[in-house]
Design an enzyme around this catalytic site. Sequence first.
Site, mmCIF file in Angstrom:
data_model
loop_
_atom_site.group_PDB
_atom_site.id
_atom_site.type_symbol
_atom_site.label_atom_id
_atom_site.label_comp_id
_atom_site.label_asym_id
_atom_site.label_seq_id
_atom_site.Cartn_x
_atom_site.Cartn_y
_atom_site.Cartn_z
ATOM 1 N N GLU B 47 79.023 44.409 39.848
ATOM 2 C CA GLU B 47 80.488 44.321 39.832
ATOM 3 C C GLU B 47 80.911 42.986 40.465
ATOM 4 O O GLU B 47 80.279 42.511 41.405
ATOM 5 C CB GLU B 47 81.031 45.473 40.692
ATOM 6 C CG GLU B 47 82.526 45.454 40.952
ATOM 7 C CD GLU B 47 82.929 46.400 42.084
ATOM 8 O OE1 GLU B 47 82.159 46.550 43.061
ATOM 9 O OE2 GLU B 47 84.015 46.996 41.998
ATOM 10 N N ASN B 110 89.650 45.005 37.496
ATOM 11 C CA ASN B 110 88.253 44.912 37.900
ATOM 12 C C ASN B 110 87.452 45.317 36.660
ATOM 13 O O ASN B 110 87.415 46.494 36.292
ATOM 14 C CB ASN B 110 87.999 45.850 39.088
ATOM 15 C CG ASN B 110 86.618 45.684 39.674
ATOM 16 O OD1 ASN B 110 85.715 45.201 39.023
ATOM 17 N ND2 ASN B 110 86.467 46.079 40.931
ATOM 18 N N LYS B 127 87.872 49.106 35.421
ATOM 19 C CA LYS B 127 87.581 50.141 36.430
ATOM 20 C C LYS B 127 88.744 51.128 36.578
ATOM 21 O O LYS B 127 89.895 50.725 36.778
ATOM 22 C CB LYS B 127 87.300 49.450 37.759
ATOM 23 C CG LYS B 127 86.828 50.353 38.890
ATOM 24 C CD LYS B 127 86.416 49.474 40.081
ATOM 25 C CE LYS B 127 85.916 50.233 41.274
ATOM 26 N NZ LYS B 127 85.459 49.300 42.338
ATOM 27 N N GLU B 146 91.209 46.984 47.026
ATOM 28 C CA GLU B 146 91.151 47.067 45.555
ATOM 29 C C GLU B 146 92.422 47.665 44.959
ATOM 30 O O GLU B 146 92.839 47.285 43.876
ATOM 31 C CB GLU B 146 89.925 47.870 45.124
ATOM 32 C CG GLU B 146 88.632 47.108 45.355
ATOM 33 C CD GLU B 146 87.470 47.725 44.590
ATOM 34 O OE1 GLU B 146 87.585 47.886 43.377
ATOM 35 O OE2 GLU B 146 86.453 48.045 45.234
ATOM 36 N N CYS B 171 81.210 50.629 40.149
ATOM 37 C CA CYS B 171 81.209 50.946 41.577
ATOM 38 C C CYS B 171 81.705 52.359 41.905
ATOM 39 O O CYS B 171 81.012 53.320 41.629
ATOM 40 C CB CYS B 171 82.006 49.881 42.336
ATOM 41 S SG CYS B 171 81.689 49.918 44.128
ATOM 42 N N ASN B 196 79.557 46.917 44.486
ATOM 43 C CA ASN B 196 79.549 46.253 45.802
ATOM 44 C C ASN B 196 79.901 47.350 46.796
ATOM 45 O O ASN B 196 81.043 47.838 46.803
ATOM 46 C CB ASN B 196 80.654 45.195 45.908
ATOM 47 C CG ASN B 196 80.375 43.910 45.156
ATOM 48 O OD1 ASN B 196 80.000 42.909 45.735
ATOM 49 N ND2 ASN B 196 80.584 43.936 43.840
#
Lengths: 321, 321
Positions: B47, B110, B127, B146, B171, B196
């Site tokens: 990611e 993302n 994402k 995020e 993720c 991550n």
Amino acid sequence: MPRYLNVALGQLGPIQRADSRTQVVARLCELMRQAHAVGAQLIVFPELALTTFFPRWYIEDEAEINSFFEQSMPNAATQPLFDLSKALGVGFYLGYAELAQEATGAVRYNTSILVDRSGQIVAKYRKVHLPGHKEHEPWRRFQHLEKRYFTAGDGWEVTQAFGGVVGMAICNDRRWAETYRVMGLQGVEMVLIGYNTPVHNAPAPEHDDLSLFHNQLSMQAGAYQNGTWVVGVAKAGVEEGVDSIGGSCIIAPSGEVVARCLTKGDEMAIARCDLDFCAIYKRTTFNFDLHRQPQAYGLITQRKGETLGADGTVWAAPSGV
Amino acid sequence: MPRYLNVALGQLGPIQRADSRTQVVARLCELMRQAHAVGAQLIVFPELALTTFFPRWYIEDEAEINSFFEQSMPNAATQPLFDLSKALGVGFYLGYAELAQEATGAVRYNTSILVDRSGQIVAKYRKVHLPGHKEHEPWRRFQHLEKRYFTAGDGWEVTQAFGGVVGMAICNDRRWAETYRVMGLQGVEMVLIGYNTPVHNAPAPEHDDLSLFHNQLSMQAGAYQNGTWVVGVAKAGVEEGVDSIGGSCIIAPSGEVVARCLTKGDEMAIARCDLDFCAIYKRTTFNFDLHRQPQAYGLITQRKGETLGADGTVWAAPSGV
């Protein structure tokens, strides 16, 4: 301010066909006494804990099928367990085959009940995910006719009991993430699961050696991903020639195993479970209100099965699976 | 008749803020060459693989935020990776921060892309499960913003590629059973996941020592319960003072780990994955058409969060979680 609940695994070894309910209930009572002696407030027994696992046989005679079912609960054979529960102040989860009288006639379920510390039934659950098959398949070493003998239940409702939020599931339910999530969405703090799982899986014998791993993996993931305790209890050992896994265990909301049975016979093990430990997960990584995205989950309820294989074909079960 | 796909883990060690995209792409190219040398047809990168993990910082300057985003893909910095992909015949999964121009203006995602063996982008995923928080929370050792910097994507669509049915997630998606199930219902045979994951989780530091366990548990359960391969790839090690887990691995539909990275730096590992192995699970224990019970799953799409705690209260996140 922890909320401790002392929970015992009430694992059973095999029950042969010749064993009477009276004999089995005496074994359950012995396990309950052992649990009480170490401070348990709740003991969890297996799925279909009163008889041998009869779905391994194709039986045509209706009276013979019904001989494995309970028409009422408690009944004469199980009353001693309820009496002992009340006397000791130990609640229990018990799986059994239920013959229910409904408007449409008699209906058969694979059922579990939750009994509180006063010996009263406070919740009943009927298995949703019935595994196996519906028709006689003589090619199998033994049958797995749950889809023939049982009707599926409606779903999962949690119960406020034992100072927390308790849910129930049965055997194959534990392999399905939906089981835990539907209860997680109701704030469940402890999921009780009885099971009978043969080591040998006729349609896919290549993973017989993974049966214990899959058992634990499914329950650990369900616990972690919903911030709940999970208590899984086997009927284990060689029953009427069929070997079943043990692996009864208590799993924390962290996914860690905190108690485990070591044999394939009647065995009690215990853990002191802090129900407040659930919040560590429910309020952070798995804070559903903050993090779930139901608008992206539509297929889960819209679609029953798969529609695409690698070449665009529909996945189809081979005959007899 | 096996359908083998040789898949490589392209784990990255840390990317510091001062590292240029050109430097990072050179590292990705080196991993791709290593993968090609052992026969890989596909390599999976992490990611946000082109820059440091910037959501650890609260940044107010819009231009500075945008400096971590890609306005097009490929672009000048990443073109060498696409060129190498075509030259070697090695496809790849790459995560990056995407600045998309939409009718409503610029939107930040993302994102991950799937590039086939001819160097062409064949799928893009944004994402869905954005973790962390939206506002500046100075009490944390580092931020996890995020929810501030990204907009959530719509959901998961699988792609026919590499001779099978391939899906992508990113993720935090991997902790949610719904992620795998929505793709499982589309017949997915391999789920690619870059991540991550800091070792330290500020709201629940008591389970920092379980970060690797939870990483693997979630992916193993997702693989097993949907009969799919899962490929999880970390950006690992100490990046701008924050230590992140490694644990990149390839997991079979049995839930077994078949390949694993051992370091927290740039590292390649490979497995030969038989996509036909999925059917052993998809056609038996997890034959959805036979065994799923969507009528009992309603809450999963009807309800976002929990409504009951032990005392009937609504679960509420503590401030700042």
